[in-house]
Design a protein around this motif. Structure first.
Motif, mmCIF file in Angstrom:
data_model
loop_
_atom_site.group_PDB
_atom_site.id
_atom_site.type_symbol
_atom_site.label_atom_id
_atom_site.label_comp_id
_atom_site.label_asym_id
_atom_site.label_seq_id
_atom_site.Cartn_x
_atom_site.Cartn_y
_atom_site.Cartn_z
ATOM 1 N N ILE A 1 0.878 -1.168 0.000
ATOM 2 C CA ILE A 1 0.000 0.000 0.000
ATOM 3 C C ILE A 1 0.915 1.218 0.000
ATOM 4 O O ILE A 1 1.902 1.250 0.734
ATOM 5 C CB ILE A 1 -0.871 0.037 1.286
ATOM 6 N N MET A 2 0.589 2.186 -0.847
ATOM 7 C CA MET A 2 1.426 3.384 -0.874
ATOM 8 C C MET A 2 0.580 4.643 -0.782
ATOM 9 O O MET A 2 -0.594 4.634 -1.135
ATOM 10 C CB MET A 2 2.375 3.372 -2.075
ATOM 11 N N THR A 3 1.170 5.686 -0.238
ATOM 12 C CA THR A 3 0.485 6.976 -0.244
ATOM 13 C C THR A 3 1.489 8.103 -0.403
ATOM 14 O O THR A 3 2.664 7.964 -0.065
ATOM 15 C CB THR A 3 -0.345 7.210 1.038
ATOM 16 N N MET A 4 1.016 9.177 -0.987
ATOM 17 C CA MET A 4 1.800 10.411 -1.075
ATOM 18 C C MET A 4 1.460 11.291 0.116
ATOM 19 O O MET A 4 2.332 11.790 0.802
ATOM 20 C CB MET A 4 1.432 11.186 -2.346
ATOM 21 N N GLY A 5 0.184 11.507 0.338
ATOM 22 C CA GLY A 5 -0.241 12.451 1.361
ATOM 23 C C GLY A 5 -0.082 13.867 0.851
ATOM 24 O O GLY A 5 0.672 14.112 -0.090
ATOM 25 N N GLY B 1 6.231 8.316 2.827
ATOM 26 C CA GLY B 1 7.314 9.180 3.259
ATOM 27 C C GLY B 1 8.271 9.471 2.129
ATOM 28 O O GLY B 1 8.642 8.575 1.368
ATOM 29 N N MET B 2 8.624 10.742 1.997
ATOM 30 C CA MET B 2 9.563 11.201 0.993
ATOM 31 C C MET B 2 10.686 11.946 1.745
ATOM 32 O O MET B 2 10.776 11.835 2.961
ATOM 33 C CB MET B 2 8.848 12.100 -0.022
ATOM 34 N N SER B 3 11.506 12.689 1.009
ATOM 35 C CA SER B 3 12.681 13.306 1.656
ATOM 36 C C SER B 3 12.333 14.123 2.892
ATOM 37 O O SER B 3 13.048 14.080 3.893
ATOM 38 C CB SER B 3 13.415 14.195 0.650
ATOM 39 N N ARG C 1 10.296 6.518 -0.087
ATOM 40 C CA ARG C 1 10.673 6.892 -1.460
ATOM 41 C C ARG C 1 11.454 8.195 -1.418
ATOM 42 O O ARG C 1 10.892 9.242 -1.127
ATOM 43 C CB ARG C 1 9.421 7.026 -2.330
ATOM 44 N N LEU C 2 12.742 8.099 -1.677
ATOM 45 C CA LEU C 2 13.606 9.268 -1.485
ATOM 46 C C LEU C 2 14.249 9.707 -2.797
ATOM 47 O O LEU C 2 14.825 8.901 -3.516
ATOM 48 C CB LEU C 2 14.698 8.933 -0.459
ATOM 49 N N GLY C 3 14.128 10.988 -3.083
ATOM 50 C CA GLY C 3 14.783 11.581 -4.248
ATOM 51 C C GLY C 3 15.797 12.629 -3.808
ATOM 52 O O GLY C 3 17.013 12.419 -3.864
ATOM 53 N N THR C 4 15.295 13.741 -3.307
ATOM 54 C CA THR C 4 16.139 14.888 -2.989
ATOM 55 C C THR C 4 17.258 14.567 -1.993
ATOM 56 O O THR C 4 18.395 14.998 -2.182
ATOM 57 C CB THR C 4 15.249 16.028 -2.433
HETATM 58 C C1 LIG Z 1 9.474 12.530 -6.534
HETATM 59 C C2 LIG Z 1 8.778 11.542 -5.705
HETATM 60 C C3 LIG Z 1 9.307 11.095 -4.499
HETATM 61 C C4 LIG Z 1 10.597 11.637 -3.908
HETATM 62 O O1 LIG Z 1 10.486 12.986 -3.611
HETATM 63 P P1 LIG Z 1 11.635 13.762 -2.817
HETATM 64 O O2 LIG Z 1 10.911 14.820 -2.075
HETATM 65 O O3 LIG Z 1 12.568 14.291 -3.838
HETATM 66 O O4 LIG Z 1 12.290 12.774 -1.918
HETATM 67 C C5 LIG Z 1 8.604 10.126 -3.806
HETATM 68 N N1 LIG Z 1 7.441 9.623 -4.257
HETATM 69 C C6 LIG Z 1 6.912 10.027 -5.401
HETATM 70 C C7 LIG Z 1 5.632 9.433 -5.847
HETATM 71 C C8 LIG Z 1 7.550 11.004 -6.152
HETATM 72 O O5 LIG Z 1 6.995 11.418 -7.294
#
Ligand SMILES: *Cc1c(COP(=O)(O)O)cnc(C)c1O
Length: 223
Positions: free
Chosen positions: A153-157, A196-198, A213-216
């Protein structure tokens, strides 16, 4: 100026110390070059995600490693055919129609596909994802599809300034996860709670995320 690839190495070294191995770090690779993604693998990351089918397709031939790739962006139905060739998991299934299209394409090509349900935990009008109360019905539908395997299960929020404000959405998504897990649906093996993201991964982990999920924080600011 430090070498930008060295910065990525340093970022990942730090994250691998900070984040317990029980939490999978998915490197969110949108906008990143093949060289940057390659360094992420070399430094120890083993799970990758992309938002855009075409961009993922463009860098794939330049990568010399094999690791699971997750589709984490909204999947348009006309891209399903390409997506199932490129990705090992589609993490953004949010409608019966998309699940149906995935099942059809996977059946045609005799492919088995892992999927996740994306929950619109913030109940935002213009956001993708199923509403929390519709997730069970979608899970039951996916469970009946012979080529689809629900594993998370995934969410952005909502994107909010203070990550603390994300906490209630993570809590709500975790409840959805637990509700579906309790159903013990045949063919469903829930393993990942991806949230959860950055800016918010620490709060998400405290609320039960085992995939972030980490990008930045890996690659730096996107240009
Ligand atoms: C871009 C993105 C992320 C990572 O975002 P950051 O804030 O750069 O860590 C995670 N999940 C999804 C769905 C994204 O599009």
């Amino acid at each position: 100026m430090p070498n930008p690839l060295d910065v990525i190495r340093t970022n990942i070294d730090r994250l691998l110390v900070e984040i317990l191995p029980s939490v999978t770090i998915l490197a969110a690779c949108k906008g990143r070059s093949a060289a940057e993604v390659q360094v992420a693998y070399q430094t120890g990351l083993r799970c990758f995600g992309h938002n855009y089918v075409q961009e993922a397709q463009a860098i794939a031939p330049q990568l010399d490693f094999s690791a699971p790739w997750h589709m984490i962006g909204h999947l348009q139905r006309n891209k399903v055919g390409t997506a199932i060739e490129l990705f090992d998991s589609i993490d953004t299934v949010d409608s019966l129609q998309l699940a149906q299209e995935l099942e059809k394409r996977c059946a045609n090509t005799e492919r088995q596909m892992k999927v996740m349900i994306e929950v619109n935990s913030g109940r935002e009008e213009n956001k993708n994802g199923v509403l929390p109360e519709d997730a069970v019905a979608l899970a039951e539908f996916i469970a009946q599809q012979p080529h689809l395997h629900l594993h998370g299960i995934m969410t952005m929020g909502p994107l909010l300034g203070d990550p603390e404000n994300s906490r209630p959405y993570f809590v709500e998504t975790r409840k959805v996860y637990e509700q579906i897990a309790r159903l013990n649906l045949a063919g469903v093996n829930l393993r990942y709670l991806s949230m959860g993201m950055s800016d918010s991964y620490q709060v998400a982990i405290r609320e039960g995320a085992n995939m972030v999920r980490l990008g930045t924080v890996i690659f730096g600011e996107r240009k």
